[in-house]
Design an enzyme around this catalytic site. Structure first.
Site, mmCIF file in Angstrom:
data_model
loop_
_atom_site.group_PDB
_atom_site.id
_atom_site.type_symbol
_atom_site.label_atom_id
_atom_site.label_comp_id
_atom_site.label_asym_id
_atom_site.label_seq_id
_atom_site.Cartn_x
_atom_site.Cartn_y
_atom_site.Cartn_z
ATOM 1 N N ARG A 7 2.834 1.767 -7.348
ATOM 2 C CA ARG A 7 2.898 0.570 -6.485
ATOM 3 C C ARG A 7 1.659 -0.297 -6.655
ATOM 4 N NH1 ARG A 7 6.227 1.698 -1.680
ATOM 5 N NH2 ARG A 7 4.808 0.480 -0.414
ATOM 6 N N CYS B 153 0.838 -1.188 0.000
ATOM 7 C CA CYS B 153 0.000 0.000 0.000
ATOM 8 C C CYS B 153 0.879 1.246 0.000
ATOM 9 C CB CYS B 153 -0.869 -0.023 1.247
ATOM 10 S SG CYS B 153 -1.746 -1.586 1.431
ATOM 11 N N LYS C 218 12.803 -16.355 -19.044
ATOM 12 C CA LYS C 218 13.326 -15.078 -18.544
ATOM 13 C C LYS C 218 14.349 -14.495 -19.506
ATOM 14 C CE LYS C 218 10.930 -13.902 -16.026
ATOM 15 N NZ LYS C 218 9.935 -14.844 -16.162
ATOM 16 N N TRP D 155 -3.554 -1.834 -1.428
ATOM 17 C CA TRP D 155 -3.411 -3.032 -2.267
ATOM 18 C C TRP D 155 -4.005 -4.141 -1.408
ATOM 19 C CZ3 TRP D 155 -1.696 -4.879 -6.935
ATOM 20 C CH2 TRP D 155 -1.347 -6.218 -7.011
ATOM 21 N N HIS E 256 18.312 -36.944 -28.263
ATOM 22 C CA HIS E 256 17.256 -37.243 -29.251
ATOM 23 C C HIS E 256 17.113 -36.132 -30.268
ATOM 24 C CE1 HIS E 256 16.122 -40.786 -27.014
ATOM 25 N NE2 HIS E 256 16.168 -40.075 -25.904
ATOM 26 N N ASN F 246 0.275 -0.561 6.113
ATOM 27 C CA ASN F 246 0.780 -1.295 4.953
ATOM 28 C C ASN F 246 1.385 -2.579 5.493
ATOM 29 O OD1 ASN F 246 1.903 -2.227 2.600
ATOM 30 N ND2 ASN F 246 3.740 -0.947 2.772
ATOM 31 N N GLY F 247 0.918 -3.738 5.000
ATOM 32 C CA GLY F 247 1.484 -5.017 5.445
ATOM 33 C C GLY F 247 0.378 -5.976 5.849
ATOM 34 N N GLU G 32 12.671 -13.365 -22.937
ATOM 35 C CA GLU G 32 11.681 -12.269 -22.988
ATOM 36 C C GLU G 32 12.282 -10.907 -22.684
ATOM 37 O OE1 GLU G 32 8.441 -12.216 -20.174
ATOM 38 O OE2 GLU G 32 9.561 -13.435 -18.769
ATOM 39 N N LYS H 283 2.069 -6.931 -19.621
ATOM 40 C CA LYS H 283 2.158 -7.519 -18.286
ATOM 41 C C LYS H 283 1.031 -8.538 -18.067
ATOM 42 C CE LYS H 283 3.544 -8.365 -14.188
ATOM 43 N NZ LYS H 283 4.690 -9.316 -14.080
ATOM 44 N N GLU I 282 11.669 -22.033 -16.944
ATOM 45 C CA GLU I 282 11.468 -20.648 -16.488
ATOM 46 C C GLU I 282 12.723 -19.811 -16.736
ATOM 47 O OE1 GLU I 282 9.142 -18.828 -15.933
ATOM 48 O OE2 GLU I 282 10.010 -17.117 -14.878
HETATM 49 C C1 AGP Z 1 6.422 -14.062 -17.557
HETATM 50 O O1 AGP Z 1 7.623 -13.367 -17.257
HETATM 51 C C2 AGP Z 1 5.522 -13.297 -18.465
HETATM 52 N N1 AGP Z 1 5.229 -12.016 -17.932
HETATM 53 C C3 AGP Z 1 4.285 -14.092 -18.863
HETATM 54 O O2 AGP Z 1 4.685 -15.372 -19.303
HETATM 55 C C4 AGP Z 1 3.246 -14.312 -17.742
HETATM 56 O O3 AGP Z 1 3.757 -15.195 -16.785
HETATM 57 C C5 AGP Z 1 1.981 -14.894 -18.360
HETATM 58 O O4 AGP Z 1 1.460 -13.956 -19.292
HETATM 59 C C6 AGP Z 1 0.912 -15.245 -17.326
HETATM 60 O O5 AGP Z 1 0.520 -14.078 -16.657
HETATM 61 P P1 AGP Z 1 -0.399 -14.239 -15.355
HETATM 62 O O6 AGP Z 1 0.446 -14.930 -14.332
HETATM 63 O O7 AGP Z 1 -0.773 -12.844 -14.944
HETATM 64 O O8 AGP Z 1 -1.582 -15.077 -15.714
#
Ligand code: AGP
Length: 615
Positions: free
Chosen positions: A27, A2, A492, A74, A511, A100-101, A495, A610, A488
Site C-alpha cells: 500500500r 496507511c 492509457k 502514508w 490536415h 488511516n485517513g 501503454e 512507475k 490521456e
Molecule cells: C502514465 O500512465 C504513466 N505512468 C506516465 O506517463 C506518468 O504519468 C509519467 O511518467 C509522469 O509520472 P509522475 O506523475 O510521477 O511525474
C-alpha cells in the site's frame, strides 16, 4: 492509505503485528510503529522509513505483550519522521491511537486542546484523537464498564473527515476499540484471538473469517470476541464472511489488477482530494499553498511543467486557470522546457505536476523555472517527495498510493486539484464571480458520486473492448478540454494494450490524418464541450464518411449524439470545465479491458516504470 494491524489473544502480539504490516507494505508507506500492552503499561516503538528500520529498533529492546496495534504511515499531514509515525499517545502515554485517513478539522481541535494544556509531540492530525480521548475520559467515572467506548465516541463526535481509528488503553488492557468512518477496517476472527486490519491480506495467515466494520460503526475487540455498535451505542449485528481469495488477490482488494482497483478507488480519492478544501461556497482553501498577494494579483504568466499523464492533466489545468483566473498559461513538457532556454520573465508561477514527485525531467524543469525567478507550486501525491520538498508551495492530490504503472486515480485527482487551484486564483484575482465559483464548487462536490455512476457502466465498455481487441490502430479526437482528455485516453490505451493510438485535435483531422482513417480504425470522439459541440459533430461526420466506426463519449442528456456515432459511452452531465474528470473514466476502462483481453501484464507494462527517475 496507511496500514493498520491489531491483535489481542493468547499469543505474543509483536510478531503478528510486524507480519501483518509487512503484508500491507504494497500500500506504500514512509514510516511505521507498534504499541504493545503488558503488565498495565504500553510500550511504543516507531521509526521513519521501512519496516526493517523499525524491526532493528525493536531487536535491541524487544517488547512482550498479548495485545498490540501497529501502523504503516502514508503521510498526509506532517513529514515522514519518527515523531510523526503512529501510534500517537495522549499526555499520559496510557492511551495510544493509530489512524488511516484524514481528520479535516484537526487544526481548531489542536488549538483548543493546546490552550487547555495538552502537549503535542507531532505535526499529525491523528494525535488530536489521543488527546480528545484523554479529555473525554476525565469526565467519565472510572468505574463505568464502557468508559473506553464512551470516551472514543465523544472524541469521534468532535472530528470531521474520512478515517479508521484504533485505540488501545493501559487502563482497559483486555480490549481494543476501533471506529470506521469511510476508510476500511476489517476484524479477523479466531477461536481465542481477534485481529484487526485495514486490508484483508494481513489477516489471511491467521483466519479467513472476517467481519467488515461498517461506516460510522465502532468495534470492541477482545480475545476471541468482537462487539459491533453504531456511534450512538446501538448494537449492530453482522454475519462474518469467509474469504476464499489467495494472498495476491487479497492485496488487490479482490480485483485482478491494481489498475482496476485504482480505477474504482477514484470516487473515494476524489472525495479525499477535496476534503477540507471546499468547506464554503465562496472560497477554496488550499493547505500547503501560500501564494503572496502581490504575485497573485500581478501574475504575468503561469508555466505548467510535467510529463506523461501529469502533462495531460496540465493541459486541462491550462484551460481552467486561463478561463477562471484570466492569466496566460503555458504548458510545456518538462523534458522540452528544461533545454529550450525558456523566456521565464516577470512575475511567474511554475506549476510542476508529478504523481511520484520524483520524475527527473519534471524536477529539472521545476529547478530551471525557479532558477529563472519563478515561484514553484507542486501538485503531487507523495508527501516527502523531492518535488514536494523543493517547491515553494505544495498541493497534495491525496490519491493514496498508486501502484499500477498506468496512472488513473492520480490523473483525476490532479484534475480536481487544478480545478481548485484555478478557482482559488480566480477568486483572489477578482476574475471569477462568486456565483460562478459557487456553481463550480457545487459541481465539484457532486463529482465523486457521478464518477461512481460512470464506473458502474463498465460492462458496456467491456463489450466494446471485445469488439476492438484485434484493432491495430485507434484515434482519439476532441476539441478544447475534450482534446486534452483524448490525449490521456490515447496514452492509457497505448501503454497497457500496446495498440497503437493517436490523439488529435478534431479540427486537425482534415490536415492529414484523415488519410489514415479506415473502417478498421475505431475513432473515439469526446463530445462534452457544449461550446464546440456542433464542430465536433462535423468531425464525427467526416470520419464516418470514410467508413470509420465512431465511439463517442457524451453526457447522459445528449439526445443528438446517437444520430452520428455508432456507439456512445455516457457520463453524467456536469459543468464542461469538470467534464474531463468523468470523460476519462470509460477510456480508462476501455484500455484496461483491451489489455486484459490481450493477456498483458497490466500493472507492469513492458518497457515502462512507475516513476521515471532518470532522463
Ligand atoms: C502514465 O500512465 C504513466 N505512468 C506516465 O506517463 C506518468 O504519468 C509519467 O511518467 C509522469 O509520472 P509522475 O506523475 O510521477 O511525474
Amino acid at each position: 492509505m496507511c496500514g493498520i494491524m491489531g491483535y489481542i489473544g493468547p499469543r505474543q502480539a509483536l510478531p503478528i503485528l510486524l507480519d501483518g504490516l509487512r503484508r500491507l507494505e504494497y500500500r506504500g508507506y514512509d514510516s511505521a510503529g507498534v504499541a504493545v500492552l503488558a503488565d498495565g503499561r504500553i510500550e511504543t516503538r516507531k521509526a521513519a522509513g521501512k519496516l526493517a528500520v523499525l524491526e532493528s529498533a525493536i531487536a535491541d529492546r524487544p517488547i512482550a505483550g498479548r495485545a498490540g496495534i501497529g501502523h504503516t504511515r502514508w503521510a498526509t499531514h506532517g513529514h515522514p519522521t519518527e515523531a510523526n509515525a503512529h501510534p500517537h499517545g495522549d499526555c499520559t502515554g496510557r492511551c495510544v491511537v493509530i489512524h488511516n485517513g484524514i481528520i479535516e478539522n484537526y487544526l481548531p481541535l489542536r488549538e483548543r486542546l493546546q490552550a487547555a494544556g495538552h502537549r503535542f509531540r507531532s505535526d499529525t492530525d491523528t494525535e488530536v484523537v489521543a488527546h480528545l480521548i484523554e479529555e473525554a475520559l476525565e469526565a467519565i467515572p472510572s468505574g463505568r464498564p464502557d468508559r473506553m467506548e464512551a470516551a472514543v465516541r465523544e472524541a469521534v463526535r468532535q472530528t470531521r473527515g474520512a478515517y479508521a481509528i484504533v485505540v488501545m488503553s493501559a487502563d482497559d488492557p483486555e480490549r481494543i476499540v476501533a471506529v470506521r468512518m469511510i476508510s476500511p477496517l476489517i476484524v479477523g476472527l479466531g477461536p481465542d484471538e481477534t485481529l484487526l486490519a485495514s486490508d484483508i491480506p494481513a489477516l489471511l495467515p491467521y483466519t479467513r473469517d472476517v467481519l467488515v466494520i461498517g461506516d460510522g460503526e465502532m468495534a470492541v475487540i477482545e480475545a476471541g470476541r468482537v462487539t459491533l455498535a453504531d456511534l450512538d451505542g446501538r448494537p449492530v449485528a453482522r454475519r462474518p464472511e469467509h474469504i476464499t481469495w489467495d494472498a495476491a488477490m487479497a492485496e488487490k482488494g479482490g480485483y485482478p489488477h491494481f489498475m482496476l482497483k485504482e480505477i474504482y478507488e477514484q470516487p473515494r480519492a476524489l472525495h479525499e482530494t477535496m476534503m477540507g478544501r471546499l468547506d464554503r461556497d465562496d472560497e477554496v482553501t488550499l493547505d500547503g499553498v501560500a501564494l503572496p498577494e502581490d504575485l497573485v494579483r500581478r501574475l504575468d504568466k503561469v508555466w505548467v511543467v510535467a510529463c506523461g499523464t501529469a502533462f495531460h492533466a496540465g493541459l486541462v489545468g491550462r484551460w481552467l486557470i486561463e478561463h477562471l483566473a484570466r492569466v496566460p498559461v503555458e504548458p510545456d513538457l518538462a523534458s522540452e522546457l528544461r533545454y529550450r532556454d525558456p523566456l521565464i520573465v516577470g512575475r511567474t508561477l511554475a506549476v510542476a505536476i508529478s504523481q511520484s514527485g520524483e520524475t527527473a525531467d519534471t524536477l529539472a524543469a521545476a529547478r530551471e523555472a525557479r532558477r529563472r525567478g519563478s515561484r514553484v507550486l507542486a501538485v503531487t501525491n507523495v508527501v516527502g517527495s523531492t518535488l514536494a520538498r523543493e517547491a515553494d508551495d505544495v498541493l497534495f492530490i491525496r490519491a493514496g498510493p498508486e501502484i499500477a504503472v498506468a496512472s488513473t486515480k492520480a490523473y483525476t485527482t490532479m484534475l480536481v486539484a487544478l480545478q481548485m487551484l484555478a478557482i482559488h486564483l480566480g477568486l483572489r484575482r477578482g476574475t471569477l464571480a462568486s456565483a460562478r465559483a459557487a456553481a463550480l464548487i457545487g459541481a465539484l462536490r457532486h463529482l465523486p458520486l457521478q464518477a461512481q455512476q460512470a464506473l458502474e457502466r463498465s460492462a458496456e465498455v467491456e463489450v466494446l473492448a471485445r469488439r476492438w481487441v484485434g484493432a491495430e490502430h485507434a484515434f482519439f479526437i476532441g476539441r478544447g478540454l475534450d482534446y486534452a482528455v483524448a490525449m490521456e485516453g490515447s496514452l492509457k490505451l497505448k501503454e497497457i494494450s500496446y495498440l497503437h493510438s493517436e490523439a488529435l485535435a478534431a479540427g486537425e483531422l482534415k490536415h492529414g490524418t484523415l488519410a489514415l482513417v479506415t473502417p478498421q480504425t475505431p475513432v473515439f470522439a469526446l463530445a462534452t464541450q457544449r461550446t464546440v459541440y456542433e464542430k465536433t459533430i462535423s468531425n464525427i461526420q467526416e470520419v464516418r464518411a470514410r467508413g470509420a466506426e465512431v465511439i463517442a463519449v457524451a453526457y447522459d442528456d445528449d439526445a443528438e449524439i446517437a444520430k452520428y456515432a455508432q456507439t456512445v459511452l455516457r457520463i453524467p452531465p456536469t459543468d464542461d470545465l469538470l467534464a474531463p474528470v468523468l470523460a476519462i473514466l470509460p477510456l480508462q476502462l476501455f484500455a484496461y479491458h483491451v489489455a486484459a483481453l490481450r493477456g498483458h501484464d497490466i500493472d507492469q507494462p513492458r518497457n515502462l516504470a512507475k516513476s521515471v527517475t532518470v532522463e
